[in-house]
Every structure is written in structure tokens, then in C-alpha cells.
Design a protein around this motif. Structure first.
Motif, mmCIF file in Angstrom:
data_model
loop_
_atom_site.group_PDB
_atom_site.id
_atom_site.type_symbol
_atom_site.label_atom_id
_atom_site.label_comp_id
_atom_site.label_asym_id
_atom_site.label_seq_id
_atom_site.Cartn_x
_atom_site.Cartn_y
_atom_site.Cartn_z
ATOM 1 N N ARG A 286 29.293 -19.628 -9.989
ATOM 2 C CA ARG A 286 30.646 -19.383 -9.478
ATOM 3 C C ARG A 286 31.713 -19.865 -10.469
ATOM 4 O O ARG A 286 32.781 -20.314 -10.068
ATOM 5 C CB ARG A 286 30.814 -20.065 -8.118
ATOM 6 N N ASP A 287 31.402 -19.726 -11.749
ATOM 7 C CA ASP A 287 32.315 -20.168 -12.805
ATOM 8 C C ASP A 287 33.605 -19.346 -12.762
ATOM 9 O O ASP A 287 33.569 -18.122 -12.754
ATOM 10 C CB ASP A 287 31.638 -20.012 -14.171
ATOM 11 N N GLU A 288 34.743 -20.043 -12.724
ATOM 12 C CA GLU A 288 36.043 -19.365 -12.671
ATOM 13 C C GLU A 288 36.542 -18.976 -14.053
ATOM 14 O O GLU A 288 37.508 -18.211 -14.180
ATOM 15 C CB GLU A 288 37.096 -20.275 -12.018
ATOM 16 N N ILE A 289 35.905 -19.509 -15.105
ATOM 17 C CA ILE A 289 36.386 -19.301 -16.466
ATOM 18 C C ILE A 289 35.448 -18.404 -17.271
ATOM 19 O O ILE A 289 35.898 -17.499 -17.994
ATOM 20 C CB ILE A 289 36.580 -20.659 -17.182
ATOM 21 N N ILE A 290 34.150 -18.625 -17.166
ATOM 22 C CA ILE A 290 33.171 -17.874 -17.937
ATOM 23 C C ILE A 290 32.665 -16.684 -17.125
ATOM 24 O O ILE A 290 32.134 -16.864 -16.030
ATOM 25 C CB ILE A 290 31.994 -18.778 -18.347
ATOM 26 N N PRO A 291 32.795 -15.457 -17.635
ATOM 27 C CA PRO A 291 32.372 -14.270 -16.870
ATOM 28 C C PRO A 291 30.872 -14.300 -16.571
ATOM 29 O O PRO A 291 30.073 -14.803 -17.380
ATOM 30 C CB PRO A 291 32.716 -13.110 -17.818
ATOM 31 N N PRO A 292 30.468 -13.746 -15.437
ATOM 32 C CA PRO A 292 29.046 -13.762 -15.064
ATOM 33 C C PRO A 292 28.165 -12.957 -15.996
ATOM 34 O O PRO A 292 26.960 -13.194 -16.077
ATOM 35 C CB PRO A 292 29.047 -13.172 -13.650
ATOM 36 N N GLY A 293 28.742 -11.995 -16.725
ATOM 37 C CA GLY A 293 27.934 -11.160 -17.610
ATOM 38 C C GLY A 293 27.497 -11.841 -18.900
ATOM 39 O O GLY A 293 26.648 -11.302 -19.632
#
Length: 336
Positions: A286-293
Motif C-alpha cells: 500500500r505504498d503511497e509513493i512507489i507505484p505497485p508496478g
């Protein structure tokens, strides 16, 4: 001026990595109502006041940690610049009589500063280089040099370009600062056996350095941007303001120009495929800064990838102990 809610949200994980008790963070958090200058109730004042009280009480090893929080996320004016200076001074006093030494490296792009342990021309050892992200002064991670000591390694803790005392600008070529650092200590450490523990944005720099500099034998990172962070304009529009403002400060561009400025900084699939050393990567679902991709790019291209995933936010603040054990074990493995 920073958003107070974001300061409290993203500052929390940095208090925990420094060992500031949760109850202390909550006590100060509840007193902070603004980010205006250094008036009572402001972020800088409350952290700096507490740091000064600790220093007067002779608790200098705690005081520097509070000064580090006062300068968070970056010195945007005189009060935070003062907090930065107090942090370095207090840390230096707390390190008096220890094995730590100051390290200054002059490069064509500017000065790199760090704290080092175990450097010896008579007995050079494998090297551990530690670096935090865009909001972390080197002092914050200096206690982790004990990992190097415990593994009979030399160790250096330094900063991202533009952070703290590092005067090198943050550019597409900033990965070269790590190579400059290895050049500077090559006569006092086995630089050809270097492990990089590079967190967040410094992980991106360490990966590009590892592709170009064979002296790195492994990279350990957490929540590092890889590709999509730099190219996905839609994701960038949803970034926390504190991240955008910090990056704009470090790169020297206006916030509304940041996306175009960093677009070419993405690591390509070819570069990731060329990575010839192990990569240990901690990701938060659920990182708000690093994209999940970003994790997908690594899984498709990196030859030897070890992943630790947490159901958590940026920096995995609820899983710090587990992450720290995993990081230490990874460094132990790469040490050989």
C-alpha cells in the motif's frame, strides 16, 4: 511550508527507525499544529525544543535524533537549516571516543560527507555503504554501521545528493557519487567487495551504479523507485506533496516541471537485465509513493531477486523489526 498531516504521517516511520518511542512521537505530534517558522506549536519548534532539553540533560545520543526530525523533510529555511547543523553537531559529540570517523570526499560535482568505521590501509576489509532516501540525514542511519562491525566489514553511511551535508546536485548522473566514494576509500577498504544498503531513492542510484560499476557485489534496498515512478504522469499527480516538494528542492526545478525533468531517469528493462549482482528488495503493498508496478519490472528482468513484501504503507512502519532483521541477513549473505 509543509502540510502538517503529511509531516506527521511520513515522519512517523523516521522516528521509529531512529528508536524514538512511539509515546514520545505521539506526545510531540499532538502539540504540533502548524509548519510556520519556529514558533511554539510548529514542527521545527517542538522537535528542536525537545532536542535542546535532552542535550541539556546530557542525553546527547537522543538529542541528535530529535534534531534530525526537526530538519525533516529538508531544510527549507533558517529554522530547519539550524536543526540540520545541530543534528550533525550533537551526533559528532555523541560519537566522541567511538570508532566512528568523519569522511569528506571532494568530487567535481561537489562534496560528499559521511561517517565511517573500520577503514584501514593496513587491513582493508569488505565494504558496506549505507544511504537513506530524499528526506533522511546520514546520522539517522549511522547506528546501522554496527552491522558492518559485526560482520568484520568497513562501513560508510552517507546521504543522497543534495541531502544533509552532501553538496552534489541530484541529477540523472547522481549514481556516480557512489563510485566516487569507492574511489576515495579504495586504499583503506576492499572496494571491489562493496555491498550497498541503499534505501528508497538511493536504491535507484545504487542499482544504476551496480550496472556500471563492478565493485558492487550486491544491493539491498527498500521502497526504491525503478521505472514507473519516473514515467507515469498519472501516478505522479497523486504523490504526497511532501515528496514532490522535496524532489523539486533537490533537483532544483519547479514542482510543476518535475515530471518532465525526471522522465528519463527510469531504469530500463535492459539495464535491469544487465544487473549481474543479487538484489534484495523490500516492497509495501500500500505504498503511497512507489507505484505497485515497480516490483513487476524487477521480477521480469533481474537475474537474482529476493523480495520481502509487507501489507503496509511506504517504509513499512508496522514491520520495521522484521525488515531490519531481513536487511541484516541479506548483508550477511552478500558479505560471504
Amino acid at each position: 511550508m509543509n502540510d502538517v498531516a503529511e509531516l506527521k504521517q511520513f515522519g512517523y516511520v523516521h522516528t521509529q527507525t531512529q528508536g524514538i518511542p512511539v509515546a514520545e512521537f505521539e506526545r510531540l505530534r499532538d502539540r504540533i499544529v502548524s509548519d510556520a517558522g519556529d514558533e511554539p506549536g510548529s514542527w521545527v519548534h517542538e522537535w528542536s525544543h525537545e532536542a535542546a532539553e535532552l542535550d541539556r540533560a546530557g542525553r546527547v545520543d537522543e538529542a541528535w535524533r530529535y534534531h534530525a526530525m526537526a530538519r525533516f523533510p529538508f531544510p527549507d529555511g533558517a529554522p530547519r537549516r539550524a536543526a540540520q547543523a545541530h543534528c550533525v553537531d550533537a551526533f559528532a559529540r555523541s560519537a566522541t571516543g567511538s570508532a566512528l570517523e568523519r569522511l569528506d570526499v571532494e568530487t567535481p560535482e561537489g562534496r560528499i560527507r559521511g561517517w565511517a568505521v573500520g577503514l584501514s590501509a593496513a587491513e582493508p576489509k569488505p565494504l558496506l555503504v549505507i544511504s537513506g532516501g530524499i528526506v533522511a540525514a546520514k546520522e539517522q542511519y549511522a547506528p546501522m554501521l554496527r552491522i558492518a562491525t559485526g560482520l568484520d566489514m568497513a562501513g560508510i553511511v552517507t546521504e543522497m545528493p543534495g541531502v544533509g551535508e552532501n553538496t552534489v546536485g541530484y541529477t540523472a548522473k547522481s549514481w556516480q557519487t557512489l563510485s566516487h566514494l569507492l574511489d576515495a576509500v579504495g586504499d583503506r577498504a576492499q572496494a571491489s567487495r562493496t555491498v550497498a544498503m541503499a534505501l528508497s531513492f538511493s536504491g535507484h542510484l545504487a542499482l544504476r551504479c551496480a550496472v556500471n560499476d563492478s565493485r558492487l557485489v550486491g544491493v539491498v534496498t527498500a521502497a526504491a523507485p525503478i521505472s514507473d515512478f519516473f514515467t507515469d504522469a498519472q501516478w505522479q499527480r497523486g504523490l504526497p506533496r511532501i515528496t514532490v516538494d522535496t524532489l523539486a528542492h533537490l533537483t532544483g526545478v519547479d514542482a510543476d516541471q518535475l515530471g518532465g525533468h525526471i522522465r528519463d531517469w527510469a531504469l530500463s528493462d535492459d539495464e535491469l537485465t544487465a544487473l549481474a549482482v543479487p538484489l534484495y528488495y523490500m516492497a509495501s503493498d500500500r505504498d503511497e509513493i512507489i507505484p505497485p508496478g515497480e516490483l513487476g519490472h524487477l521480477q521480469r528482468s533481474v537475474r537474482e531477486l529476493h523480495v520481502l513484501s509487507h501489507d503496509d504503507e511506504h517504509g513499512a512502519p508496522r514491520h520495521l523489526e522484521e525488515t531490519q532483521r531481513w536487511v541484516a541477513a541479506a548483508i550477511h549473505t552478500l558479505r560471504g
